[in-house]
Design a protein around this motif. Sequence first.
Motif, PDB file in Angstrom:
ATOM      1  N   PHE A  85      12.562  14.388   5.556  1.00 23.53           N
ATOM      2  CA  PHE A  85      12.030  14.351   4.200  1.00 23.53           C
ATOM      3  C   PHE A  85      12.535  13.122   3.450  1.00 23.53           C
ATOM      4  N   TRP A  86      13.862  12.933   3.414  1.00 19.09           N
ATOM      5  CA  TRP A  86      14.436  11.821   2.652  1.00 19.09           C
ATOM      6  C   TRP A  86      14.085  10.473   3.268  1.00 19.09           C
ATOM      7  N   SER A  87      13.989  10.415   4.586  1.00 23.11           N
ATOM      8  CA  SER A  87      13.597   9.161   5.244  1.00 23.11           C
ATOM      9  C   SER A  87      12.170   8.779   4.875  1.00 23.11           C
ATOM     10  N   ALA A  88      11.291   9.768   4.801  1.00 23.82           N
ATOM     11  CA  ALA A  88       9.892   9.496   4.436  1.00 23.82           C
ATOM     12  C   ALA A  88       9.804   9.000   2.996  1.00 23.82           C
ATOM     13  N   ILE A  89      10.565   9.614   2.112  1.00 20.06           N
ATOM     14  CA  ILE A  89      10.547   9.173   0.714  1.00 20.06           C
ATOM     15  C   ILE A  89      11.137   7.765   0.590  1.00 20.06           C
ATOM     16  N   ALA A  90      12.177   7.489   1.348  1.00 22.03           N
ATOM     17  CA  ALA A  90      12.762   6.143   1.328  1.00 22.03           C
ATOM     18  C   ALA A  90      11.729   5.110   1.762  1.00 22.03           C
ATOM     19  N   GLU A  91      10.975   5.429   2.799  1.00 23.82           N
ATOM     20  CA  GLU A  91       9.957   4.492   3.275  1.00 23.82           C
ATOM     21  C   GLU A  91       8.876   4.272   2.215  1.00 23.82           C
ATOM     22  N   GLU A  92       8.516   5.319   1.493  1.00 26.05           N
ATOM     23  CA  GLU A  92       7.547   5.163   0.405  1.00 26.05           C
ATOM     24  C   GLU A  92       8.072   4.199  -0.656  1.00 26.05           C
ATOM     25  N   GLU A  93       9.352   4.317  -0.981  1.00 25.45           N
ATOM     26  CA  GLU A  93       9.939   3.421  -1.985  1.00 25.45           C
ATOM     27  C   GLU A  93       9.961   1.982  -1.484  1.00 25.45           C
ATOM     28  N   PHE A  94      10.240   1.785  -0.185  1.00 25.87           N
ATOM     29  CA  PHE A  94      10.193   0.433   0.375  1.00 25.87           C
ATOM     30  C   PHE A  94       8.768  -0.126   0.293  1.00 25.87           C
ATOM     31  N   GLU A  95       7.765   0.748   0.511  1.00 25.87           N
ATOM     32  CA  GLU A  95       6.367   0.311   0.382  1.00 25.87           C
ATOM     33  C   GLU A  95       6.073  -0.112  -1.057  1.00 25.87           C
ATOM     34  N   HIS A  96       6.584   0.658  -2.013  1.00 26.67           N
ATOM     35  CA  HIS A  96       6.415   0.291  -3.424  1.00 26.67           C
ATOM     36  C   HIS A  96       7.053  -1.073  -3.690  1.00 26.67           C
ATOM     37  N   GLN A  97       8.253  -1.269  -3.141  1.00 29.92           N
ATOM     38  CA  GLN A  97       8.951  -2.543  -3.329  1.00 29.92           C
ATOM     39  C   GLN A  97       8.121  -3.692  -2.769  1.00 29.92           C
ATOM     40  N   ARG A  98       7.564  -3.513  -1.582  1.00 29.96           N
ATOM     41  CA  ARG A  98       6.745  -4.566  -0.976  1.00 29.96           C
ATOM     42  C   ARG A  98       5.493  -4.841  -1.821  1.00 29.96           C
ATOM     43  N   ALA A  99       4.865  -3.774  -2.325  1.00 31.88           N
ATOM     44  CA  ALA A  99       3.660  -3.941  -3.136  1.00 31.88           C
ATOM     45  C   ALA A  99       3.972  -4.685  -4.436  1.00 31.88           C
ATOM     46  N   ILE A 100       5.050  -4.308  -5.084  1.00 33.20           N
ATOM     47  CA  ILE A 100       5.418  -4.978  -6.342  1.00 33.20           C
ATOM     48  C   ILE A 100       5.812  -6.429  -6.077  1.00 33.20           C
ATOM     49  N   SER A 101       6.452  -6.682  -4.964  1.00 28.76           N
ATOM     50  CA  SER A 101       6.803  -8.065  -4.608  1.00 28.76           C
ATOM     51  C   SER A 101       5.543  -8.898  -4.395  1.00 28.76           C
ATOM     52  N   LEU A 102       4.514  -8.306  -3.809  1.00 25.68           N
ATOM     53  CA  LEU A 102       3.241  -9.006  -3.625  1.00 25.68           C
ATOM     54  C   LEU A 102       2.602  -9.294  -4.989  1.00 25.68           C
ATOM     55  N   ILE A 103       2.633  -8.307  -5.874  1.00 30.14           N
ATOM     56  CA  ILE A 103       2.117  -8.519  -7.227  1.00 30.14           C
ATOM     57  C   ILE A 103       2.883  -9.650  -7.905  1.00 30.14           C
ATOM     58  N   ASP A 104       4.198  -9.665  -7.748  1.00 28.26           N
ATOM     59  CA  ASP A 104       5.023 -10.724  -8.327  1.00 28.26           C
ATOM     60  C   ASP A 104       4.563 -12.083  -7.828  1.00 28.26           C
ATOM     61  N   LYS A 105       4.331 -12.192  -6.535  1.00 31.28           N
ATOM     62  CA  LYS A 105       3.877 -13.469  -5.963  1.00 31.28           C
ATOM     63  C   LYS A 105       2.525 -13.877  -6.554  1.00 31.28           C
ATOM     64  N   GLN A 106       1.625 -12.915  -6.664  1.00 30.71           N
ATOM     65  CA  GLN A 106       0.303 -13.221  -7.211  1.00 30.71           C
ATOM     66  C   GLN A 106       0.398 -13.637  -8.676  1.00 30.71           C
ATOM     67  N   LEU A 107       1.289 -13.027  -9.411  1.00 29.09           N
ATOM     68  CA  LEU A 107       1.508 -13.434 -10.798  1.00 29.09           C
ATOM     69  C   LEU A 107       2.058 -14.857 -10.866  1.00 29.09           C
ATOM     70  N   MET A 108       3.038 -15.138 -10.029  1.00 26.65           N
ATOM     71  CA  MET A 108       3.649 -16.470 -10.031  1.00 26.65           C
ATOM     72  C   MET A 108       2.659 -17.550  -9.591  1.00 26.65           C
ATOM     73  N   ASP A 109       1.718 -17.181  -8.705  1.00 27.82           N
ATOM     74  CA  ASP A 109       0.697 -18.126  -8.246  1.00 27.82           C
ATOM     75  C   ASP A 109      -0.463 -18.262  -9.229  1.00 27.82           C
TER      76      ASP A 109
END
Length: 78
Positions: free
Chosen positions: A33-57
């Motif tokens: 359970f906790w491993s799955a939730i952790a992976e979801e949070e890492f996915e959120h981090q990756r998505a927000i990082s992509l948004i950050d890049k698109q904003l900076m570009d």
Amino acid sequence: MAAPYTRLLAEHEGAMADLYKNFAGLLKSAREFWSAIAEEEFEHQRAISLIDKQLMDGEWTFKRPKFIIAKIVESIDW
């Protein structure tokens, strides 16, 4: 203007993922359970990082958010 907010949000998602990974290590009966939730949070981090890049570009625009940065920093530090 966007970068500090989006980078901070990505960092917060990563901090939450690390917390959940720790829970997975400590709570053996709920490890999956906790491993799955952790992976979801890492996915959120990756998505927000992509948004950050698109904003900076310049691909996106961003209005100043209404949340208080200090509260996010406090949550990460906790």
